[in-house]
Design a protein around this motif. Structure first.
Motif, mmCIF file in Angstrom:
data_model
loop_
_atom_site.group_PDB
_atom_site.id
_atom_site.type_symbol
_atom_site.label_atom_id
_atom_site.label_comp_id
_atom_site.label_asym_id
_atom_site.label_seq_id
_atom_site.Cartn_x
_atom_site.Cartn_y
_atom_site.Cartn_z
ATOM 1 N N ALA A 171 0.922 -1.275 0.121
ATOM 2 C CA ALA A 171 -0.102 -0.075 -0.094
ATOM 3 C C ALA A 171 0.814 1.182 -0.160
ATOM 4 N N GLN A 172 2.003 1.367 0.732
ATOM 5 C CA GLN A 172 2.911 2.529 0.700
ATOM 6 C C GLN A 172 3.453 2.509 -0.629
ATOM 7 N N GLU A 173 4.009 1.415 -1.120
ATOM 8 C CA GLU A 173 4.263 1.654 -2.606
ATOM 9 C C GLU A 173 3.266 2.144 -3.521
ATOM 10 N N LEU A 174 2.037 1.475 -3.625
ATOM 11 C CA LEU A 174 1.262 2.058 -4.498
ATOM 12 C C LEU A 174 0.956 3.523 -4.114
ATOM 13 N N ALA A 175 0.748 4.089 -3.034
ATOM 14 C CA ALA A 175 0.418 5.379 -2.476
ATOM 15 C C ALA A 175 1.175 6.155 -3.279
ATOM 16 N N LEU B 46 -6.766 4.219 -4.110
ATOM 17 C CA LEU B 46 -5.768 3.168 -3.376
ATOM 18 C C LEU B 46 -6.326 1.791 -3.123
ATOM 19 N N LEU B 47 -7.686 1.878 -2.901
ATOM 20 C CA LEU B 47 -8.094 0.429 -3.038
ATOM 21 C C LEU B 47 -8.299 -0.332 -4.328
ATOM 22 N N GLY C 285 3.164 5.994 -5.520
ATOM 23 C CA GLY C 285 2.990 6.021 -7.165
ATOM 24 C C GLY C 285 1.994 6.764 -7.458
ATOM 25 N N GLN C 286 0.870 6.969 -6.743
ATOM 26 C CA GLN C 286 -0.356 7.630 -6.910
ATOM 27 C C GLN C 286 -0.126 9.122 -6.341
ATOM 28 N N GLY C 287 0.901 9.409 -5.817
ATOM 29 C CA GLY C 287 1.197 10.844 -5.342
ATOM 30 C C GLY C 287 0.180 11.081 -4.023
ATOM 31 N N LEU C 288 0.081 9.938 -3.291
ATOM 32 C CA LEU C 288 -0.806 10.122 -2.335
ATOM 33 C C LEU C 288 -0.189 10.668 -0.969
ATOM 34 N N GLY C 289 1.241 10.702 -0.966
ATOM 35 C CA GLY C 289 1.893 10.928 0.272
ATOM 36 C C GLY C 289 2.078 9.732 1.103
ATOM 37 N N PRO C 290 2.868 9.718 1.974
ATOM 38 C CA PRO C 290 3.408 8.739 3.100
ATOM 39 C C PRO C 290 2.046 8.273 3.878
ATOM 40 N N LEU C 291 1.887 6.999 3.796
ATOM 41 C CA LEU C 291 1.049 6.256 4.506
ATOM 42 C C LEU C 291 1.512 6.071 5.727
ATOM 43 N N THR C 292 0.614 6.065 7.031
ATOM 44 C CA THR C 292 0.872 5.735 8.159
ATOM 45 C C THR C 292 0.325 4.518 8.680
ATOM 46 N N SER C 293 0.623 3.749 9.684
ATOM 47 C CA SER C 293 0.001 2.789 10.249
ATOM 48 C C SER C 293 -0.248 2.896 11.880
ATOM 49 N N ALA C 294 -1.275 2.165 12.340
ATOM 50 C CA ALA C 294 -1.461 2.256 13.611
ATOM 51 C C ALA C 294 -1.991 0.736 14.106
#
Length: 369
Positions: free
Chosen positions: A298-302, A360-361, A304-313
């Motif tokens: 998901a981080q890699e795909l995000a 992203l989905l 590539g889509q210019g969505l910025g860094p994904l975070t996790s919890a």
């Protein structure tokens, strides 16, 4: 294309999602009202049929209505629920509204926006082959009728994407604690508190001993919480019965099993009393190992889509993703709405985030099937 035209084109998906979200929120779906859940299922099914071109299977188990769409040989499970914690009539005090790009209303964040994003993501794919979409009707009350259905559907698949709302700031949920629920009943013997208390066996005093023992079972990230309790009948009677509910949250299966063994090993301290222990593990933990590879993807795909860094919890609350992970299906949770206030008066969704989460989905589905 002019800037104004570009902005208009970009706003079209968000507008369509907002219309769908309003339709779902205006159909109240309190988990404990099975007729309301059935009505909601019809609305969700009709919306899904519009976007996906086919109606779902209606799966009614013990009166609870679940929906399932299946396309080709199953590889990917999309998982959500249409029931909410909000009693019928909540719309009168928490009406649907959109102000400054923020949508509010009962269930808007948990998790009707996630359903809308799911339908739009699937509709935008070139093919639906390999996808199963399961939307249950009792997640908020422990998935009693749907847990087996979820496990059977997820077993052996490449991935499960859970469309529950995100954590703070849009973070994906890469681990969830497992839950166990218990009821401890103490049985004693009644006697007159003034005339002959020594002839009784005080269930209330025994319950106090047990509550302290139970509260001491927590360790590290594992929480063991005595909750609802009651006992006794009148002020002048030695209590013949007392009871306490226990909520357990554990991040690892071994910890969940440790507490379960300790609960069933409890012994009475007050002579003449005995214990009855009901319940056990409800949902297994969603351990980080079950989501690590999917989160990296998901981080890699995000990116590539210019969505910025994904975070996790990592969160203490459980979801149906616990069940999919529990049967060995790699699971990524929290892919739904960005906003906040689940189960609270300030429940809300940031509408501008919905198209990006939908994209992203779509990318995740295409990458794993």
């Amino acid at each position: 294309m002019t800037d104004n035209t570009s902005q208009a084109a970009a706003s079209q998906p968000a507008a369509a999602m907002t219309e769908d979200l309003e339709e779902l929120v205006l159909c109240e779906s309190f988990s404990s009202d099975l007729q309301a859940v059935a009505r909601s299922a019809k609305v969700v099914a009709a919306m899904g049929a519009r976007h996906l071109g086919t109606a779902p299977d209606f799966l009614v188990i013990d009166g609870v209505t679940h929906l399932r769409w299946s396309f080709g040989t199953p590889k990917v499970l999309l998982l959500g629920h249409h029931d909410t914690v909000w009693p019928i009539g909540t719309l009168a005090t928490h009406p649907w509204s959109v102000v400054d790009g923020v949508a509010r209303g009962p269930g808007v964040f948990d998790m009707k926006a996630g359903l809308v994003q799911t339908f739009h993501a699937m509709a935008g794919l070139g093919s639906l082959d390999g996808i199963t979409l399961l939307i249950t009707g009792d997640e908020e009350v422990g998935s009693i009728t749907s847990s087996g259905l979820i496990q059977d559907t997820a077993r052996g698949l490449a991935a499960a994407f859970v469309m529950e709302a995100s954590a703070d700031g849009g973070a994906l949920k890469t681990s969830r604690k497992g839950t166990s629920l218990y009821t401890l009943n103490v049985h004693g013997k009644a006697a007159h508190a003034g005339l002959e208390p020594e002839k009784g066996a005080n269930a209330g005093i025994e319950l106090a001993h047990q509550i302290l023992a139970i509260a001491g079972m927590g360790a590290g990230a594992t929480t063991v919480t005595p909750t609802v309790l009651s006992g006794g009948t009148t002020l002048n009677t030695v209590p013949a019965a007392a009871t306490v509910g226990v909520d357990v949250r554990a991040a690892e299966t071994a910890e969940q099993e440790r507490v379960d063994a300790a609960m069933h090993a409890l012994q009475p301290s007050v002579p003449g009393t005995h214990l009855e222990i009901l319940g056990g593990p409800n949902r297994p933990p969603l351990e980080g190992s079950m989501s690590a590879a999917l989160f990296a993807l998901a981080q890699e795909l995000a990116a590539g889509q210019g969505l910025g860094p994904l975070t996790s919890a990592s969160v203490g609350g459980a979801s149906d993703g616990n069940f999919t992970a529990g049967v060995g299906c790699p699971t990524l949770d929290g892919l739904g709405a960005v906003g906040g206030g689940a189960h609270a008066n300030h429940e809300h969704v940031i509408l501008s985030e919905m198209p990006a989460r939908t994209a992203l989905l779509q990318a995740l589905i295409d990458a794993v099937r």
